[in-house]
Scaffold this active site. Structure first.
Site, short mmCIF file in Angstrom:
data_model
loop_
_atom_site.label_atom_id
_atom_site.label_comp_id
_atom_site.label_asym_id
_atom_site.label_seq_id
_atom_site.Cartn_x
_atom_site.Cartn_y
_atom_site.Cartn_z
N ARG A 359 46.70 21.01 32.69
CA ARG A 359 46.27 19.84 32.79
C ARG A 359 47.20 18.67 32.53
O ARG A 359 47.69 18.71 31.38
CB ARG A 359 45.05 19.81 31.96
CG ARG A 359 44.17 18.53 32.13
CD ARG A 359 43.11 18.16 31.09
NE ARG A 359 43.45 17.76 29.93
CZ ARG A 359 42.95 17.12 29.08
NH1 ARG A 359 41.58 17.23 29.00
NH2 ARG A 359 43.38 16.70 27.87
N ASP A 488 34.84 17.12 21.38
CA ASP A 488 34.38 17.66 22.72
C ASP A 488 33.57 18.88 22.57
O ASP A 488 32.81 19.23 23.67
CB ASP A 488 35.62 18.11 23.04
CG ASP A 488 36.69 17.14 23.79
OD1 ASP A 488 35.87 16.21 24.16
OD2 ASP A 488 37.87 17.25 23.59
N LYS A 632 38.54 25.72 14.50
CA LYS A 632 38.20 24.69 15.42
C LYS A 632 37.36 23.86 15.08
O LYS A 632 37.13 23.21 13.55
CB LYS A 632 38.13 25.31 16.76
CG LYS A 632 39.25 25.94 17.41
CD LYS A 632 40.10 24.98 18.17
CE LYS A 632 39.39 24.41 19.48
NZ LYS A 632 40.39 23.48 20.17
N THR A 706 48.45 16.66 19.08
CA THR A 706 47.23 16.16 18.40
C THR A 706 47.15 14.84 17.98
O THR A 706 48.05 14.02 17.53
CB THR A 706 46.82 17.04 17.51
OG1 THR A 706 46.07 16.60 16.33
CG2 THR A 706 48.10 17.46 16.52
C1 GLC Z 1 40.95 17.74 20.96
C2 GLC Z 1 40.96 16.81 22.01
C3 GLC Z 1 40.43 15.40 21.86
C4 GLC Z 1 39.22 15.90 21.11
C5 GLC Z 1 39.31 16.69 19.81
C6 GLC Z 1 38.21 17.14 19.34
O1 GLC Z 1 41.96 17.50 20.19
O2 GLC Z 1 42.38 16.36 22.76
O3 GLC Z 1 40.09 14.79 22.95
O4 GLC Z 1 38.55 14.46 20.68
O5 GLC Z 1 39.88 17.92 20.46
O6 GLC Z 1 37.24 18.02 19.91
#
Ligand code: GLC
Length: 805
Positions: A359, A488, A632, A706
């Site tokens: 992407r 996300d 995560k 990030t």
């Molecule tokens: C990743 C994505 C970002 C999102 C984050 C939290 O770093 O690039 O857009 O806000 O994850 O989910």
């Protein structure tokens, strides 16, 4: 355990032990050709797009790890011994700073390796037996090529004859095809050799003919272009059969897996040094390849180009520098945090060792935030980026989640619901920051197309973004979660509501109102958005406060998430920090919310995103419940989100708390425990494994691209050190630890350079600007240094508390 150290004087991070727990990489090049290079020289290279311009291959998530790369093999003709300039791929037993890895004195049979990553360059050194080999890697300014200049020194008493092989593996340019479509891609290349330069040619449907070359200075003895021939069947990069034989076969691949291998013979008298420079680049071997090869015949060219790369970085890094009592802060603040900000600005989230490049383009919210980390150094490049982002906002205010400026066209085809609840709002963080930095208020009147149809001024774009959030509120009057908010993996679809986006919305309104107030414009807009704000504040107090902290939101069925009464996680980090950033409640509530962060979420490695982690899958909460606890967005220490509580504590004036949170996830502070942390001590990672993981607490993953980079830099420079641009001057609001007795910040602002020295601790008691006293602000007002004439240098001395100095 330690694998390296910061050499602040040379701006290098020096890796003295090559078996780092993960690949520790560097980014070479700027926004045209980019080479990602690990401490063992592995990684890939691409031109403009990591998705469709991938020139050199890397195999992700593969074993052996960290392959392939640009490898330089040496064979000693006397004894047939083979090694590589970097520890991998041949992987000789090594010693570390004169000692074997078990601590005994090292003998000559052990090699010693060093990798020095610096902004825009990496240097690799190997000392083995009597040979010192050094490879210097960089992408020359303005060229679409990576240069690897390899120098061999004979430090022994005997003449040496060495075979030197340079090796690269070509990629099929389009990464998805390269990873999947083998029935096609393996039958497209037509390799050539032009006067000792390897010509990588292939024809792609529908008849694109991308070209690349691999060249070297000095006489080429033999070459290979067919990987199977060079490596040999059932072998790997650590044991190429050609190197073992001391000769390539001059293979010309027609189909198959192309590579570039160039063989030189280097004779070295005792004390003698010779350099061969290898160049892998985009373009035709006959033209570009020849041109660059002849340019690099002289080693002066290498020195000249290296110093240009250095100057390039100097011009960017010199816009802000810090000097504090904490060396871990200085190394990051002056060099590496800034390098990472520039890198995320260039590549958004598209190209790293985790982001495989499938992407490309810009993540909308990501890029809006990335501008904050480079505004002080390249404001002139931020404006066009903001326009690119504004063009991805729809006429109804929502934004495209992802933009591809290289192929962007306006039209209804861009409207792909569901939209995200936060994307568009980040414009109201990015654009006011740009205006504060530059004073370029005319930008607000520039007309920019909308993604779907029509156009509006930048000012109108901002208003539409606010309207979209207003029009998308749920049953409790909070913002709908839509596809997701910043997180996300929190997917509160349907009637689900998010407090994060609600706080962000509030912050966006505050930004807008402040802008109108400063510029004395938009009277009717002011009343309009003030009414929105009042209503939001009421709803937040009514439905957002949980008694001791703020809830995270509501799921579609109406249940609360992030509440003491919730099933699964009972508290979320972003719901507390953003309450402060959005000024969403009375100070007592905000302080209580931050106290809850320290009590329930903070750990020695940073604050977890939510606690306790979800154990059960919950479709109403979303994808975060797919991750095991501690990883995560499910109970991980998500570093991006760790920056906001730092800002929040500084805003609340709780400086010691701010710094404690900041230092907990500071990579440079992990240098001595790098075996636990595992990623680069000089780059932020996306997350550090949280306490709910059974055995990896404290291990970082997904470094480099990030949003942490930008916000950590903002948190440090603007909130802890407190030097932040405002519409009418440069604010200095020190929120440093009470144990610091002084610090300095040098910063460019609207063309002038401010050297700010802050002495003492506590309240500001005296301010001297070029020796002249400036009134000390009172009544909670912030100190604003006046805007100085462009080109001028301003000396500022600020005394705090009772100090005799
Ligand atoms: C990743 C994505 C970002 C999102 C984050 C939290 O770093 O690039 O857009 O806000 O994850 O989910």
């Amino acid at each position: 355990m330690q694998y390296g150290y910061f050499d602040d004087a040379t701006q290098e991070y020096v890796i003295f032990r090559p078996d780092t727990p993960a690949s520790w990489v560097n980014y070479l090049g700027t926004d045209q050709y980019c080479a990602i290079v690990s401490n063992n020289a592995s990684g890939y290279g691409f031109h403009k797009s990591p998705k469709s311009g991938r020139m050199l291959r890397f195999r992700f998530n593969s074993v052996p790890t960290d392959r392939p790369g640009r490898y330089f093999y040496i064979k000693d003709r006397d004894d047939g011994d083979v090694w590589s300039v970097t520890w991998q791929p041949v992987a000789k037993p090594f010693s570390v700073r004169g000692k074997s890895v078990d601590g005994k004195a090292a003998g000559p049979q052990l090699a010693e390796y060093e990798c020095r990553h610096a902004p825009g360059t990496s240097r690799f050194i190997c000392r083995y037996k009597s040979i010192e080999a050094e490879a210097r890697a960089f992408v020359p300014d303005g060229e679409n090529a990576e240069v690897w200049s390899v120098t061999l020194r004979n430090q022994g008493k005997q003449e040496k004859t060495l075979d030197l092989f340079g090796y690269v593996e070509w990629c099929f340019w389009h990464i998805q095809q390269d990873a999947m479509n083998f029935q096609y891609i393996l039958y497209t290349c037509r390799m050539g050799e032009v006067d000792g330069i390897i010509d990588y040619s292939l024809r792609l449907w529908p008849f694109e003919e991308p070209r690349a070359f691999f060249a070297s200075t000095g006489k080429v003895e033999s070459f290979d272009t067919d990987r199977e021939v060079f490596l040999g069947n059932y072998r790997h990069e650590g044991q190429p059969v050609a190197v073992e034989n001391g000769r390539c076969s001059n293979s010309l691949a027609v189909g198959g897996t192309p590579c570039g291998a160039l063989h030189h013979v280097v004779k070295l008298a005792p004390g003698e040094t010779k350099t061969i420079t290898f160049i892998a680049g985009v373009g035709d071997a006959r033209t570009e390849g020849q041109r660059l090869r002849s340019y690099y015949q002289s080693t002066d060219a290498v020195e000249r180009e290296l110093s240009k790369v250095k100057q390039y970085w100097q011009s960017r890094l010199s816009a802000l520098s810090v000097s504090t009592p904490d060396p871990a802060v200085n190394s990051m603040g002056n060099v590496w945090n800034q390098v990472q900000c520039q890198t995320t600005f260039n590549w958004s989230r598209s190209a790293s060792f985790n982001e495989a490049g499938g992407r490309d383009g810009l993540g909308f919210r990501d890029s809006c935030q990335d501008v904050l980390g480079v505004l002080h150094s390249i404001p002139e490049l931020v404006r066009p980026r903001l326009v690119e982002l504004l063009r991805a906002e729809h006429s109804f205010g929502a934004a495209m989640h992802h933009v591809q400026p290289l192929s962007w066209t306006q039209g209804q085809h861009n409207v792909t619901p569901p939209h995200f609840s936060d994307d568009h709002l980040w414009l109201l963080i990015a654009i006011p920051a740009y205006l504060r930095e530059t004073g370029d208020y005319a930008f607000l009147d520039q007309r920019v197309e909308y993604a779907d149809v029509g156009s509006g001024t930048v000012y109108e774009h901002l208003k539409m973004a606010l309207e979209f959030s207003w029009n998308n509120r749920g049953p409790h009057g909070l913002c709908l979660g839509l596809a997701a908010d910043w997180n996300d993996c929190l997917n509160l679809k349907g009637r689900g509501e998010t407090i994060f986006s609600t706080f962000l919305f509030l912050r966006a309104i505050n930004e807008f109102l402040e802008l109108c107030d400063t510029l004395q414009r938009g009277d009717s807009d002011v009343a309009h958005f003030q009414a929105y704000k009042a209503e939001l504040l009421d709803k937040i107090q009514e439905h957002g406060w949980d008694g001791q902290w703020f809830v995270r939101g509501y799921v579609d069925s109406g249940k609360k998430i992030g509440s003491a009464e919730s099933h699964g996680s009972t508290i979320f980090l972003n719901a507390q920090s953003w309450a402060v950033l959005g000024e969403a409640a009375e100070p007592e509530r905000l302080v209580a919310a931050m106290d809850a962060v320290h009590k329930h979420l903070a750990t020695e490695h940073g604050a977890v995103l939510n606690a306790p982690s979800y154990i059960d899958h919950d479709a109403e909460v979303g994808a975060i419940t797919t991750f095991p606890g501690g990883l995560k967005e499910n109970g991980g220490i998500f570093c991006h989100a760790n920056t906001w509580p730092v800002v929040a504590e500084a805003m609340l004036g709780r400086a010691d708390e701010a710094f404690k949170l900041y230092r907990a996830f500071l990579p440079s502070a992990k240098n001595e425990s790098a075996d636990v942390y595992s990623m680069e001590p000089y780059a932020y990672a996306q997350f550090i494994t949280g306490k709910d993981h059974p055995y990896k607490f404290g291990r970082a993953r997904n470094s480099w691209l990030t949003g942490t980079a930008t916000w950590a830099f903002v948190a440090l420079s603007q909130y802890i050190l407190g030097v932040r641009p405002d519409y009418n001057g440069l604010i200095v609001d020190p929120q440093v630890p009470s144990t610091w007795s002084e610090y300095q910040v040098t910063r460019r602002f609207r063309g002038a350079t401010y050297r700010i020295e802050v002495v003492g601790s506590g309240k500001i008691t005296q301010v001297l600007v070029d020796g002249e006293p400036l009134p000390v602000p009172s009544g909670g007002k912030k100190l604003h240094l006046p805007i100085a004439a462009p080109g001028s240098a301003v000396q500022v001395r600020i005394l705090r508390g009772q100090t005799s100095r």
